[in-house]
Design a protein around this motif. Structure first.
Motif, short mmCIF file in Angstrom:
data_model
loop_
_atom_site.label_atom_id
_atom_site.label_comp_id
_atom_site.label_asym_id
_atom_site.label_seq_id
_atom_site.Cartn_x
_atom_site.Cartn_y
_atom_site.Cartn_z
N GLY A 41 0.79 -1.22 0.00
CA GLY A 41 0.00 0.00 0.00
C GLY A 41 0.82 1.27 0.00
N ARG A 42 2.12 1.14 0.05
CA ARG A 42 2.98 2.33 0.05
C ARG A 42 3.04 2.94 -1.34
NH1 ARG A 42 7.60 0.03 4.08
NH2 ARG A 42 6.31 0.12 5.95
N TRP A 43 3.50 4.18 -1.42
CA TRP A 43 3.44 4.92 -2.68
C TRP A 43 4.23 4.26 -3.79
CZ3 TRP A 43 7.67 6.87 -5.17
CH2 TRP A 43 8.84 6.97 -4.44
N TYR A 44 5.38 3.68 -3.47
CA TYR A 44 6.19 3.08 -4.53
C TYR A 44 5.57 1.79 -5.05
CZ TYR A 44 8.10 1.08 -0.21
OH TYR A 44 8.23 0.49 1.03
N SER A 45 4.83 1.09 -4.22
CA SER A 45 4.12 -0.10 -4.70
C SER A 45 2.93 0.29 -5.56
CB SER A 45 3.66 -0.95 -3.52
OG SER A 45 4.76 -1.42 -2.78
N VAL A 46 2.23 1.34 -5.17
CA VAL A 46 1.12 1.83 -5.98
C VAL A 46 1.64 2.33 -7.33
CG1 VAL A 46 -0.70 3.57 -6.12
CG2 VAL A 46 -0.28 2.38 -3.97
N LEU A 47 2.78 2.99 -7.32
CA LEU A 47 3.40 3.44 -8.56
C LEU A 47 3.76 2.25 -9.45
CD1 LEU A 47 4.52 5.82 -10.23
CD2 LEU A 47 6.69 5.50 -9.02
N ALA A 48 4.28 1.19 -8.86
CA ALA A 48 4.61 -0.01 -9.63
C ALA A 48 3.36 -0.63 -10.24
CB ALA A 48 5.33 -1.02 -8.73
N VAL A 49 2.26 -0.64 -9.51
CA VAL A 49 1.00 -1.17 -10.05
C VAL A 49 0.54 -0.34 -11.23
CG1 VAL A 49 -1.44 -1.53 -9.54
CG2 VAL A 49 0.28 -2.26 -7.90
N VAL A 50 0.60 0.97 -11.11
CA VAL A 50 0.18 1.85 -12.20
C VAL A 50 1.06 1.65 -13.43
CG1 VAL A 50 0.00 4.28 -12.91
CG2 VAL A 50 -0.87 3.56 -10.69
N VAL A 51 2.37 1.57 -13.23
CA VAL A 51 3.29 1.39 -14.35
C VAL A 51 3.06 0.05 -15.03
CG1 VAL A 51 5.74 1.07 -14.94
CG2 VAL A 51 5.04 2.98 -13.50
#
Length: 68
Positions: A41-51
């Protein structure tokens, strides 16, 4: 192509991307599933999901002929 088809495809790809990121977080947290959910749920994991989702959609568009 209908709106519901595109939306369903996007949601499906996002779900698969989240599962892939969660598995990576699970391995990084030494198979502690609670810690993996926290890390996913951290920002870098959310960014990875979006990418990953956008890369998957881009690949699908290229394979289909660029929307022609």
């Amino acid at each position: 192509m209908s709106f519901s088809f595109v939306l369903g495809n996007l949601i499906g790809r996002a779900l698969v991307s989240y599962v892939l990121v969660w598995i990576a977080c699970l391995a990084a947290s030494r198979f502690n599933w609670r810690l993996a959910f926290t890390r996913s749920g951290r920002w870098y994991s959310v960014l990875a999901v979006v990418v990953l989702t956008l890369l998957g959609m881009g690949g699908a568009i290229v394979r289909s002929g660029g929307g022609q």
